[in-house]
Design a protein around this motif. Structure first.
Motif, PDB file in Angstrom:
ATOM      1  N   LEU A 137     103.015  15.859  35.499  1.00 45.54           N
ATOM      2  CA  LEU A 137     103.885  16.762  34.751  1.00 45.54           C
ATOM      3  C   LEU A 137     104.716  17.542  35.772  1.00 45.54           C
ATOM      4  O   LEU A 137     104.199  18.394  36.488  1.00 45.54           O
ATOM      5  CB  LEU A 137     103.048  17.711  33.883  1.00 45.54           C
ATOM      6  CG  LEU A 137     103.797  18.443  32.766  1.00 45.54           C
ATOM      7  CD1 LEU A 137     102.860  18.762  31.613  1.00 45.54           C
ATOM      8  CD2 LEU A 137     104.416  19.739  33.283  1.00 45.54           C
ATOM      9  N   ARG A 138     106.012  17.254  35.831  1.00 44.57           N
ATOM     10  CA  ARG A 138     106.866  17.796  36.890  1.00 44.57           C
ATOM     11  C   ARG A 138     108.054  18.569  36.328  1.00 44.57           C
ATOM     12  O   ARG A 138     108.370  18.490  35.146  1.00 44.57           O
ATOM     13  CB  ARG A 138     107.362  16.658  37.786  1.00 44.57           C
ATOM     14  CG  ARG A 138     106.243  15.904  38.495  1.00 44.57           C
ATOM     15  CD  ARG A 138     106.757  14.717  39.254  1.00 44.57           C
ATOM     16  NE  ARG A 138     105.670  14.006  39.933  1.00 44.57           N
ATOM     17  CZ  ARG A 138     105.818  12.856  40.560  1.00 44.57           C
ATOM     18  NH1 ARG A 138     107.008  12.272  40.597  1.00 44.57           N
ATOM     19  NH2 ARG A 138     104.783  12.283  41.149  1.00 44.57           N
ATOM     20  N   ASN A 139     108.699  19.294  37.255  1.00 43.82           N
ATOM     21  CA  ASN A 139     109.945  20.030  36.962  1.00 43.82           C
ATOM     22  C   ASN A 139     109.810  20.981  35.778  1.00 43.82           C
ATOM     23  O   ASN A 139     110.711  21.077  34.933  1.00 43.82           O
ATOM     24  CB  ASN A 139     111.099  19.039  36.700  1.00 43.82           C
ATOM     25  CG  ASN A 139     111.253  18.024  37.815  1.00 43.82           C
ATOM     26  OD1 ASN A 139     111.137  18.363  38.983  1.00 43.82           O
ATOM     27  ND2 ASN A 139     111.493  16.772  37.455  1.00 43.82           N
ATOM     28  N   LEU A 140     108.679  21.671  35.712  1.00 44.71           N
ATOM     29  CA  LEU A 140     108.461  22.626  34.618  1.00 44.71           C
ATOM     30  C   LEU A 140     109.331  23.864  34.842  1.00 44.71           C
ATOM     31  O   LEU A 140     109.210  24.542  35.862  1.00 44.71           O
ATOM     32  CB  LEU A 140     106.984  23.015  34.556  1.00 44.71           C
ATOM     33  CG  LEU A 140     106.577  24.011  33.465  1.00 44.71           C
ATOM     34  CD1 LEU A 140     106.820  23.422  32.074  1.00 44.71           C
ATOM     35  CD2 LEU A 140     105.112  24.408  33.613  1.00 44.71           C
ATOM     36  N   VAL A 141     110.206  24.152  33.890  1.00 45.74           N
ATOM     37  CA  VAL A 141     111.086  25.327  33.971  1.00 45.74           C
ATOM     38  C   VAL A 141     111.165  25.994  32.601  1.00 45.74           C
ATOM     39  O   VAL A 141     110.964  25.347  31.565  1.00 45.74           O
ATOM     40  CB  VAL A 141     112.516  24.963  34.445  1.00 45.74           C
ATOM     41  CG1 VAL A 141     112.511  24.456  35.872  1.00 45.74           C
ATOM     42  CG2 VAL A 141     113.149  23.935  33.505  1.00 45.74           C
ATOM     43  N   TYR A 142     111.454  27.278  32.612  1.00 49.84           N
ATOM     44  CA  TYR A 142     111.620  28.040  31.365  1.00 49.84           C
ATOM     45  C   TYR A 142     113.089  28.402  31.194  1.00 49.84           C
ATOM     46  O   TYR A 142     113.732  28.894  32.120  1.00 49.84           O
ATOM     47  CB  TYR A 142     110.775  29.311  31.393  1.00 49.84           C
ATOM     48  CG  TYR A 142     111.007  30.218  30.203  1.00 49.84           C
ATOM     49  CD1 TYR A 142     110.579  29.847  28.932  1.00 49.84           C
ATOM     50  CD2 TYR A 142     111.660  31.440  30.352  1.00 49.84           C
ATOM     51  CE1 TYR A 142     110.790  30.670  27.838  1.00 49.84           C
ATOM     52  CE2 TYR A 142     111.873  32.273  29.256  1.00 49.84           C
ATOM     53  CZ  TYR A 142     111.437  31.886  28.014  1.00 49.84           C
ATOM     54  OH  TYR A 142     111.656  32.700  26.924  1.00 49.84           O
ATOM     55  N   LYS A 143     113.631  28.136  29.999  1.00 51.38           N
ATOM     56  CA  LYS A 143     115.017  28.492  29.699  1.00 51.38           C
ATOM     57  C   LYS A 143     115.018  29.563  28.621  1.00 51.38           C
ATOM     58  O   LYS A 143     114.624  29.314  27.485  1.00 51.38           O
ATOM     59  CB  LYS A 143     115.802  27.252  29.255  1.00 51.38           C
ATOM     60  CG  LYS A 143     115.932  26.220  30.376  1.00 51.38           C
ATOM     61  CD  LYS A 143     116.845  25.077  30.003  1.00 51.38           C
ATOM     62  CE  LYS A 143     116.979  24.083  31.179  1.00 51.38           C
ATOM     63  NZ  LYS A 143     117.848  22.934  30.850  1.00 51.38           N
ATOM     64  N   GLU A 144     115.466  30.741  29.023  1.00 50.82           N
ATOM     65  CA  GLU A 144     115.363  31.914  28.158  1.00 50.82           C
ATOM     66  C   GLU A 144     116.227  31.803  26.911  1.00 50.82           C
ATOM     67  O   GLU A 144     115.824  32.224  25.827  1.00 50.82           O
ATOM     68  CB  GLU A 144     115.754  33.163  28.955  1.00 50.82           C
ATOM     69  CG  GLU A 144     115.449  34.470  28.239  1.00 50.82           C
ATOM     70  CD  GLU A 144     115.710  35.668  29.110  1.00 50.82           C
ATOM     71  OE1 GLU A 144     115.614  36.794  28.591  1.00 50.82           O
ATOM     72  OE2 GLU A 144     116.014  35.487  30.308  1.00 50.82           O
ATOM     73  N   TYR A 145     117.412  31.196  27.047  1.00 44.94           N
ATOM     74  CA  TYR A 145     118.326  31.159  25.900  1.00 44.94           C
ATOM     75  C   TYR A 145     117.814  30.265  24.761  1.00 44.94           C
ATOM     76  O   TYR A 145     118.232  30.419  23.605  1.00 44.94           O
ATOM     77  CB  TYR A 145     119.726  30.726  26.342  1.00 44.94           C
ATOM     78  CG  TYR A 145     119.826  29.307  26.875  1.00 44.94           C
ATOM     79  CD1 TYR A 145     120.141  28.246  26.030  1.00 44.94           C
ATOM     80  CD2 TYR A 145     119.603  29.039  28.216  1.00 44.94           C
ATOM     81  CE1 TYR A 145     120.231  26.951  26.519  1.00 44.94           C
ATOM     82  CE2 TYR A 145     119.689  27.751  28.716  1.00 44.94           C
ATOM     83  CZ  TYR A 145     120.001  26.720  27.857  1.00 44.94           C
ATOM     84  OH  TYR A 145     120.072  25.436  28.336  1.00 44.94           O
TER      85      TYR A 145
END
Length: 360
Positions: A137-145
Motif C-alpha cells: 500500500l503506497r503513496n498514501l496522501v490526504y486531500k483536504e478538499y
C-alpha cells in the motif's frame, strides 16, 4: 494488537475504459486467489494425511519427495509456496501469493486437529479477500478538499469513501499516514454483488496504558432477555434490552419472509433480477444490524470496566449458556454469543483487560 478496519474504496480514475480495465484486473485476481486458496488447503491436507495412512509403508513415506519448479527436491515447509508460485506467477502480484500462502496455512493449522478428530471438515473458500503485505500500500496522501485518502496498490489508484465515519477510520488512516501505527498484512474485498470494493486495513494498534486495579473486577451475565447485565460491587448496569435487540431482528426476518412470498406474484419481463429486486433490499440488513448492536454493547461494557479501573471481566456461566443455546433452535438463530464475546475480547485487549469464563 492487530485491528482490522473495513473502509469503502473506489478506483481513482476518471477515464472510463482504464477504470474498467482496472476493475477487470481486480476481479481476475479475486478469481485466481479463490482457486489458489482451495487448491492449497487441499494440498496441505493431502500431504499431512500421507503421514498417517497405515497402508503406506515407512520406506514409501520417506521416498515420497516434493519436487520444486527447477526439478530439485525441496523441504515440506516450502512446498505450499512453490505450489502457489507455479500456479499464480505472472497472473497475480507475488506479494499477493505470499500473503495468501501465509493466510491459508494459518487457517489450516487452526482446524487441523479438529479435522483429524472428525469434528470438522476441510474448509472451502468462496469470495475471499485478496491479501497483500502492508508495504504494497503506497503513496498514501490526504486531500483536504475531498476529505479523503488516496493511495495506490500494485499500480492501481484508489480513493477512500469515509462517509459519516462513525468507525473513526479517518483517525486510523491519519496515524498510518504519519507512520505512528504500522500497516500489517491487509486485503482487498469485492462485495458479494460485485458492485463495491473494500479495503480491509489491518494495523498494529498500541495498547492503551491505564492504571487498572488487579483487585477490581466485573461480573457480566450475557442473555437474550438483557444482552449484558454487569455488576461492580453494589453497582448494577444493564446494557441493551430484549425489545431493542431481539424484536428488531425478528421484524427484519419477518419482512424478508414477506418479500420472499410476494416475489412469486411479481411481474416477469426481466427474469430473476426483477423477481428478486425486493429481496435485495434486505441483503445483509440483519447481519449489519446485529454487528452494530454487538459493537455498541461490547463498547459500553468496556467503558464501564475502564471507568471503575477493573482489570478483569468475568463472564458468568458462559460456557454452560453456549451449550444450552445449541439445543435451542430459537437461541441458536437469534442470539450471537460468539460475536459478542469476540468483540469484547479485542476491545478488552486494547486496554489490557482480561476476559475470563467463570462458573458461579
Amino acid at each position: 494488537m492487530i485491528l482490522t478496519r473495513k473502509i469503502e474504496i473506489v478506483i481513482d480514475e476518471n477515464e472510463r475504459e482504464l477504470r474498467s480495465e482496472y476493475l477487470k484486473q481486480i476481479h481476475s485476481w479475486g478469481y485466481l486467489v479463490r482457486n489458489g486458496a482451495n487448491e492449497l488447503i487441499s494440498y496441505l491436507y493431502s500431504i499431512d494425511r500421507l503421514k498417517y495412512y497405515k497402508f503406506i509403508t515407512e520406506d514409501t513415506k520417506i521416498e515420497l519427495g516434493i519436487i520444486g519448479a527447477k526439478g530439485e527436491t525441496i523441504k515440506e515447509g516450502s512446498a505450499s509456496y512453490v505450489l502457489l508460485s507455479e500456479r499464480l506467477k505472472g497472473q497475480v502480484p507475488m506479494d499477493v501469493a505470499n500473503a495468501l500462502q501465509q493466510n491459508v496455512t494459518n487457517s489450516y493449522k487452526e482446524i487441523r486437529g479438529k479435522i483429524f478428530k472428525g469434528t470438522a471438515s476441510l474448509k472451502s473458500f468462496g469470495n475471499i479477500p485478496i491479501p497483500f503485505g502492508g508495504a504494497s500500500l503506497r503513496n498514501l496522501v490526504y486531500k483536504e478538499y475531498t476529505n479523503s485518502y488516496h493511495f495506490s496498490l500494485f499500480g492501481i489508484p484508489f480513493v477512500t469513501v469515509l462517509g459519516r465515519d462513525r468507525s473513526n477510520n479517518n483517525y486510523v488512516l491519519n496515524k498510518c499516514l504519519t507512520k505512528e501505527i504500522k500497516i500489517c498484512t491487509s486485503s482487498l474485498q469485492i462485495s458479494e454483488n460485485k458492485r463495491k470494493l473494500f479495503l480491509l486495513l489491518s494495523v498494529e494498534m498500541p495498547r492503551i496504558e491505564l492504571s487498572l486495579s488487579e483487585e477490581n473486577f466485573i461480573d457480566a451475565h450475557l442473555s437474550i432477555e438483557t444482552p449484558i447485565v454487569a455488576f461492580f460491587r453494589n453497582e448494577k448496569k444493564m446494557i441493551g434490552n430484549k425489545e431493542e435487540y431481539l424484536h428488531r431482528r425478528i421484524q427484519i426476518q419477518k419482512a424478508l419472509k414477506r418479500a420472499q412470498i410476494n416475489s412469486a406474484y411479481t411481474n416477469g419481463g426481466r427474469g430473476r433480477k426483477r423477481k428478486t429486486k425486493a429481496l435485495e433490499n434486505f441483503n445483509g440488513k440483519e447481519k449489519d444490524y446485529i454487528n452494530t448492536k454487538l459493537h455498541t454493547y461490547s463498547r459500553l461494557l468496556i467503558d464501564f470496566a475502564v471507568k471503575n479501573r477493573c482489570s478483569t471481566i468475568n463472564l458468568i456461566n458462559q460456557t454452560l449458556k453456549e451449550k444450552d443455546a445449541v439445543k435451542n433452535p430459537f437461541l441458536l438463530r437469534n442470539w450471537g454469543y460468539y460475536g459478542l464475546k469476540q468483540k469484547l475480547a479485542y476491545k478488552a485487549n486494547l486496554f489490557g483487560i482480561k476476559i475470563v469464563d467463570k462458573t458461579g
